[in-house]
Design a protein around this motif. Structure first.
Motif, PDB file in Angstrom:
ATOM      1  N   ASP A 184       0.865  -1.177   0.000  1.00  0.00           N
ATOM      2  CA  ASP A 184       0.000   0.000   0.000  1.00  0.00           C
ATOM      3  C   ASP A 184       0.903   1.228   0.000  1.00  0.00           C
ATOM      4  OD1 ASP A 184      -2.659   1.153   0.212  1.00  0.00           O
ATOM      5  OD2 ASP A 184      -2.081   1.798   2.211  1.00  0.00           O
ATOM      6  N   HIS A 185       0.559   2.226  -0.819  1.00  0.00           N
ATOM      7  CA  HIS A 185       1.375   3.445  -0.920  1.00  0.00           C
ATOM      8  C   HIS A 185       0.586   4.630  -0.371  1.00  0.00           C
ATOM      9  CE1 HIS A 185       4.646   5.890  -2.464  1.00  0.00           C
ATOM     10  NE2 HIS A 185       3.730   6.765  -2.842  1.00  0.00           N
ATOM     11  N   ARG A 186       1.048   5.141   0.787  1.00  0.00           N
ATOM     12  CA  ARG A 186       0.398   6.290   1.435  1.00  0.00           C
ATOM     13  C   ARG A 186       1.460   7.247   1.940  1.00  0.00           C
ATOM     14  NH1 ARG A 186      -1.579   3.734   6.085  1.00  0.00           N
ATOM     15  NH2 ARG A 186      -0.953   1.739   5.288  1.00  0.00           N
ATOM     16  N   GLU A 187       1.160   8.516   1.832  1.00  0.00           N
ATOM     17  CA  GLU A 187       2.048   9.563   2.361  1.00  0.00           C
ATOM     18  C   GLU A 187       3.494   9.363   1.905  1.00  0.00           C
ATOM     19  OE1 GLU A 187       1.331   9.217   6.554  1.00  0.00           O
ATOM     20  OE2 GLU A 187      -0.775   9.808   6.345  1.00  0.00           O
ATOM     21  N   SER A 188       3.658   9.075   0.622  1.00  0.00           N
ATOM     22  CA  SER A 188       4.963   8.894  -0.017  1.00  0.00           C
ATOM     23  C   SER A 188       5.752   7.703   0.513  1.00  0.00           C
ATOM     24  CB  SER A 188       5.813  10.159   0.117  1.00  0.00           C
ATOM     25  OG  SER A 188       5.137  11.252  -0.472  1.00  0.00           O
ATOM     26  N   LYS A 189       5.075   6.752   1.155  1.00  0.00           N
ATOM     27  CA  LYS A 189       5.753   5.568   1.678  1.00  0.00           C
ATOM     28  C   LYS A 189       5.020   4.317   1.223  1.00  0.00           C
ATOM     29  CE  LYS A 189       7.321   7.683   5.973  1.00  0.00           C
ATOM     30  NZ  LYS A 189       7.207   7.658   7.418  1.00  0.00           N
ATOM     31  N   ASP A 190       5.792   3.235   1.052  1.00  0.00           N
ATOM     32  CA  ASP A 190       5.222   1.929   0.775  1.00  0.00           C
ATOM     33  C   ASP A 190       5.112   1.147   2.074  1.00  0.00           C
ATOM     34  OD1 ASP A 190       5.015   2.379  -1.920  1.00  0.00           O
ATOM     35  OD2 ASP A 190       6.853   1.289  -2.439  1.00  0.00           O
TER      36      ASP A 190
END
Length: 165
Positions: free
Chosen positions: A60-66
């Motif tokens: 999952d990719h959220r807030e520029s992080k995986d």
């Protein structure tokens, strides 16, 4: 590996659909990419090999992080039971075990979810520190699963997820 203890989270949910439909939502990557540790719009990877010793992975990719969740299937008994491991290697080397039992009801089905949560201990922790950490891990996991199960219920019953639940 650091010292650890284990705490158990048990949750029960009912669905107004067949056991087969809920069971499939746990194994079909086209479905679980919409609710399991991810959302359709933030999902980068949703794959699995649903047989004993087969693996699954979600990114999952959220807030520029995986955020990567992975595991292995221990038991698959359609449409009654799935046992799998769960880990997020970017946060910890611990591996939890999840058991999902689904039983038909006169109308719909009931899902019992059990997570054996491994809690790592820091050096020199007291029994009180361990108990506090176990509660925090269990409560945090329950909060996350409550959100996911809200999405799962909408998805299997209506075909889509609408926030808020």
């Amino acid at each position: 590996m650091v010292n650890t203890s284990t705490t158990r989270l048990i949750m029960v949910r009912t669905f107004d659909v067949t056991a087969d439909k809920v069971f499939d939502a746990w194994l079909n990557p086209e479905i679980f990419q919409k609710w399991l540790f991810t959302m359709e719009q933030t999902n980068k990877v949703a794959k699995n090999d649903p047989h004993v010793s087969g693996t699954w992975e979600i990114v999952d990719h959220r807030e520029s992080k995986d955020y990567r969740a992975i595991g292995e299937y221990i038991e698959i008994d359609p449409p009654n039971k799935i046992v799998l491991t769960f880990e997020m290697p970017q946060f910890s080397d611990t591996v939890d075990t999840i058991t999902v039992e689904i039983k038909p009801l006169d109308e719909g089905c009931e899902m019992t979810f059990i997570q054996e949560i491994v809690v790592p201990h820091e050096k020199d922790w007291t029994e009180a520190n361990i108990e506090k950490a176990e509660v925090e891990y269990r409560d945090g996991s329950e909060q996350g699963w409550n959100l996911m199960f809200g999405g799962l219920k909408q998805l299997v019953e209506t075909g889509k997820i609408v926030f808020p639940f």
